[in-house]
Design a protein around this motif. Structure first.
Motif, short mmCIF file in Angstrom:
data_model
loop_
_atom_site.label_atom_id
_atom_site.label_comp_id
_atom_site.label_asym_id
_atom_site.label_seq_id
_atom_site.Cartn_x
_atom_site.Cartn_y
_atom_site.Cartn_z
N GLY A 166 2.24 3.02 -16.11
CA GLY A 166 2.91 3.76 -17.19
C GLY A 166 3.64 4.99 -16.71
N HIS A 167 3.08 5.70 -15.73
CA HIS A 167 3.78 6.86 -15.20
C HIS A 167 5.04 6.43 -14.46
CE1 HIS A 167 1.38 10.35 -16.18
NE2 HIS A 167 0.27 9.73 -15.83
N GLU A 168 6.05 7.28 -14.50
CA GLU A 168 7.33 6.95 -13.89
C GLU A 168 7.45 7.45 -12.46
OE1 GLU A 168 10.39 8.34 -16.52
OE2 GLU A 168 9.28 7.65 -18.29
N TYR A 169 6.63 8.44 -12.09
CA TYR A 169 6.59 8.93 -10.72
C TYR A 169 5.13 9.07 -10.29
CZ TYR A 169 11.57 9.89 -11.15
OH TYR A 169 12.92 9.75 -11.35
N ALA A 170 4.90 9.56 -9.09
CA ALA A 170 3.56 9.63 -8.52
C ALA A 170 2.58 10.35 -9.44
CB ALA A 170 3.61 10.33 -7.16
N VAL A 171 1.34 9.87 -9.44
CA VAL A 171 0.26 10.51 -10.19
C VAL A 171 -0.44 11.49 -9.25
CG1 VAL A 171 -1.84 10.16 -11.54
CG2 VAL A 171 -0.02 8.44 -11.58
N ARG A 172 -0.43 12.75 -9.62
CA ARG A 172 -0.94 13.80 -8.74
C ARG A 172 -2.41 14.13 -8.97
NH1 ARG A 172 -3.12 16.36 -5.99
NH2 ARG A 172 -2.63 18.25 -4.84
N ARG A 173 -2.89 13.96 -10.22
CA ARG A 173 -4.28 14.33 -10.51
C ARG A 173 -4.80 13.47 -11.64
NH1 ARG A 173 -7.18 18.56 -7.71
NH2 ARG A 173 -5.21 19.69 -7.75
N ILE A 174 -6.05 13.00 -11.51
CA ILE A 174 -6.72 12.31 -12.62
C ILE A 174 -8.10 12.93 -12.81
CG2 ILE A 174 -5.51 10.10 -12.52
CD1 ILE A 174 -7.72 9.01 -10.80
N SER A 175 -8.59 12.86 -14.06
CA SER A 175 -9.89 13.44 -14.37
C SER A 175 -10.53 12.67 -15.52
CB SER A 175 -9.73 14.92 -14.76
OG SER A 175 -10.97 15.50 -15.09
N TRP A 176 -11.73 12.12 -15.26
CA TRP A 176 -12.47 11.46 -16.33
C TRP A 176 -12.98 12.50 -17.33
CZ3 TRP A 176 -12.79 6.36 -17.21
CH2 TRP A 176 -12.60 5.47 -16.16
N SER A 177 -13.04 12.10 -18.58
CA SER A 177 -13.55 12.98 -19.63
C SER A 177 -15.03 13.29 -19.40
CB SER A 177 -13.37 12.31 -21.00
OG SER A 177 -14.10 13.01 -22.00
N VAL A 208 -15.19 4.55 -10.16
CA VAL A 208 -14.29 5.55 -9.60
C VAL A 208 -12.86 5.16 -9.96
CG1 VAL A 208 -13.53 6.73 -7.51
CG2 VAL A 208 -15.89 5.91 -7.68
N ALA A 209 -12.06 6.16 -10.36
CA ALA A 209 -10.64 5.93 -10.63
C ALA A 209 -9.82 6.52 -9.50
CB ALA A 209 -10.24 6.55 -11.96
N PRO A 223 0.83 -1.21 0.00
CA PRO A 223 0.00 0.00 0.00
C PRO A 223 0.86 1.26 0.00
CG PRO A 223 -0.82 -1.58 1.59
CD PRO A 223 0.50 -2.11 1.11
N SER A 224 0.40 2.27 -0.72
CA SER A 224 1.08 3.57 -0.73
C SER A 224 0.02 4.65 -0.78
CB SER A 224 2.03 3.68 -1.93
OG SER A 224 1.32 3.58 -3.15
N GLU A 225 0.42 5.88 -0.54
CA GLU A 225 -0.54 6.97 -0.42
C GLU A 225 -1.33 7.19 -1.70
OE1 GLU A 225 0.93 10.05 2.89
OE2 GLU A 225 2.02 10.23 1.01
N ALA A 226 -2.64 7.32 -1.56
CA ALA A 226 -3.51 7.68 -2.68
C ALA A 226 -3.67 9.19 -2.69
CB ALA A 226 -4.86 7.00 -2.54
N LEU A 227 -3.38 9.82 -3.82
CA LEU A 227 -3.35 11.28 -3.91
C LEU A 227 -4.54 11.88 -4.65
CD1 LEU A 227 0.42 11.78 -4.88
CD2 LEU A 227 -0.60 11.80 -2.59
N THR A 228 -5.23 11.09 -5.47
CA THR A 228 -6.26 11.67 -6.34
C THR A 228 -7.27 10.60 -6.73
OG1 THR A 228 -6.62 12.82 -8.45
CG2 THR A 228 -4.82 11.25 -8.37
N HIS A 229 -8.48 11.04 -7.04
CA HIS A 229 -9.50 10.12 -7.55
C HIS A 229 -10.56 10.93 -8.28
CE1 HIS A 229 -11.97 11.62 -4.28
NE2 HIS A 229 -12.95 10.78 -4.57
N ASP A 230 -11.40 10.26 -9.04
CA ASP A 230 -12.46 10.96 -9.77
C ASP A 230 -13.56 9.97 -10.13
OD1 ASP A 230 -13.61 13.28 -10.87
OD2 ASP A 230 -12.90 12.79 -12.87
N TRP A 231 -14.80 10.46 -10.12
CA TRP A 231 -15.96 9.67 -10.53
C TRP A 231 -16.12 9.73 -12.05
CZ3 TRP A 231 -19.42 7.04 -7.29
CH2 TRP A 231 -19.28 7.27 -5.92
N ASN A 232 -16.44 8.58 -12.63
CA ASN A 232 -16.79 8.56 -14.05
C ASN A 232 -18.07 9.34 -14.27
OD1 ASN A 232 -18.13 7.31 -16.60
ND2 ASN A 232 -16.02 6.57 -16.69
N LYS A 233 -18.11 10.16 -15.31
CA LYS A 233 -19.25 11.04 -15.53
C LYS A 233 -20.46 10.32 -16.13
CE LYS A 233 -16.47 14.42 -14.34
NZ LYS A 233 -15.18 13.72 -14.24
#
Length: 354
Positions: free
Chosen positions: A252-263, A225-226, A209-219
């Motif tokens: 795929g990302h090489e470092y932490a993912v800071r923000r995600i957003s569903w279209s 939820v991502a 487990p590692s820190e979760a920084l971001t999430h978003d609901w599918n529109k």
């Protein structure tokens, strides 16, 4: 691609106005948010490029911003001093309202997209708070007991709240339930549970487990939820099956993912912003049809799951990318990003999709 320089301030969050396709807001901080002032920019997209229509300086860092869903000229800020402020861009340089209940940095704010008379904030103090802009105190406090980086109202339900935090859990609250001992908590999903194998494809290898920084609901799909964070992997979950693990895993990302957003336009597409200085566009694989799993890359890489894939990468930023958002209007694909390189970029992600 359009560009604006937030001279002396490192971007943390960028949001398109829900009322105007030519207006965006940026929350930024001096000295990378470690110490010093913050600045809220209101930027206009014009035929001559991006221009600053207004800005507000704050005494502490700003980590997030959210437009009001009921007032086209008002927007919220999340402050490093634990404050939540409401600004009106038609008025003077001071907030029209300020709330100071959080004991630590406020890292996210969001307006309720359905019941537009409330908004929320989440903080490093281990709480999510629900507010009404006309009330002097918060309406509800939802404890998470861990540093909460991201919280959101479901875009499909006015009473459903979600958040992710440093303990690697996705929590779902239902404000309609009795508060009781659970404090409205209805689900707590461990993000790093390996997905269950299906159709002959092995489950992902175990990841601590590692820190979760971001999430978003599918529109478009109201139970999807991502999430993403320090381990660099995007996961999607179906809250109808909280014990099933993720339904898609996107490395795929090489470092932490800071923000995600569903279209806001396409049900299977999402954007991500990362400390690896890239923004990336993904499909979660759901557009291929129910029950279909693309197995090529899964058998080569045991962490890949669910048939999703990266569709393109934008690498024009030169520092951590901390914010990304979609334009709600016009042709799908236009978006904005901001980062620690003191830049705001407006670009068309269709140009990088393959």
């Amino acid at each position: 691609m359009l560009e604006y320089r937030t001279q002396g301030y490192n971007g943390y969050s960028v949001k398109y106005s829900p009322f105007f396709d030519s207006r965006i807001a940026v929350a930024a901080s001096a000295n990378f948010g470690l110490v010093g002032n913050g600045r809220l920019y209101v930027l206009g997209l014009t035929p001559n490029g991006i221009v600053a229509e207004k800005w507000f300086d704050t005494q502490d860092s700003l980590f997030d911003t959210a437009w009001s869903e009921v007032h086209e000229n008002q927007l919220l800020t999340a402050g490093g001093d634990g404050s939540v402020k409401l600004f009106d861009i038609t008025l003077a340089d001071f907030p029209v309202q300020s709330w100071q209940e959080h004991a630590r940095e406020v890292f996210s704010v969001q307006w309720n997209l359905v019941a537009k008379d409330t908004f929320l904030s989440s903080s490093w103090d281990g709480t999510v708070r629900i507010w009404n802009p006309n009330a002097n105190a918060s309406l509800t406090t939802l404890p998470t007991h861990s540093c909460t980086y991201s919280a959101a109202f479901s875009p499909h339900s006015p009473s459903t709240v979600s958040c992710v935090s440093s303990d690697s859990h996705l929590r779902i609250f239902d404000l309609r339930t009795p508060a009781s001992a659970s404090n409205h908590l209805t689900l707590s999903i461990p993000i790093h549970t390996p997905p269950k194998p299906r159709m002959g494809v092995p489950a992902s290898v175990g990841i601590p487990p590692s820190e979760a920084l971001t999430h978003d609901w599918n529109k478009y799909r109201d139970t999807i939820v991502a999430t993403a964070g320090v381990d660099r992997v995007i996961r999607t979950f179906d809250i109808r099956a909280p014990n099933a693990g993720p339904i898609a895993v996107l490395p795929g990302h090489e470092y932490a993912v800071r923000r995600i957003s569903w279209s806001p336009h396409l049900s299977d597409i999402l954007l991500s912003a990362s400390y690896d200085m890239t923004c990336r566009v993904w499909t979660d694989g759901s557009a291929m049809g129910a029950g279909t799993v693309k197995q090529d890359n899964m058998l080569e890489d045991p962490i890949v799951f669910g048939g999703g894939r990266q569709m393109g990468s934008m690498g024009m930023h030169t520092e951590f990318v901390t914010g990304v958002d979609w334009c709600l209007f016009g042709a799908e694909g236009w978006c904005a990003s901001t980062g620690w390189d003191e830049r705001v970029l407006v670009w068309d992600c269709k140009a990088i999709m393959q």
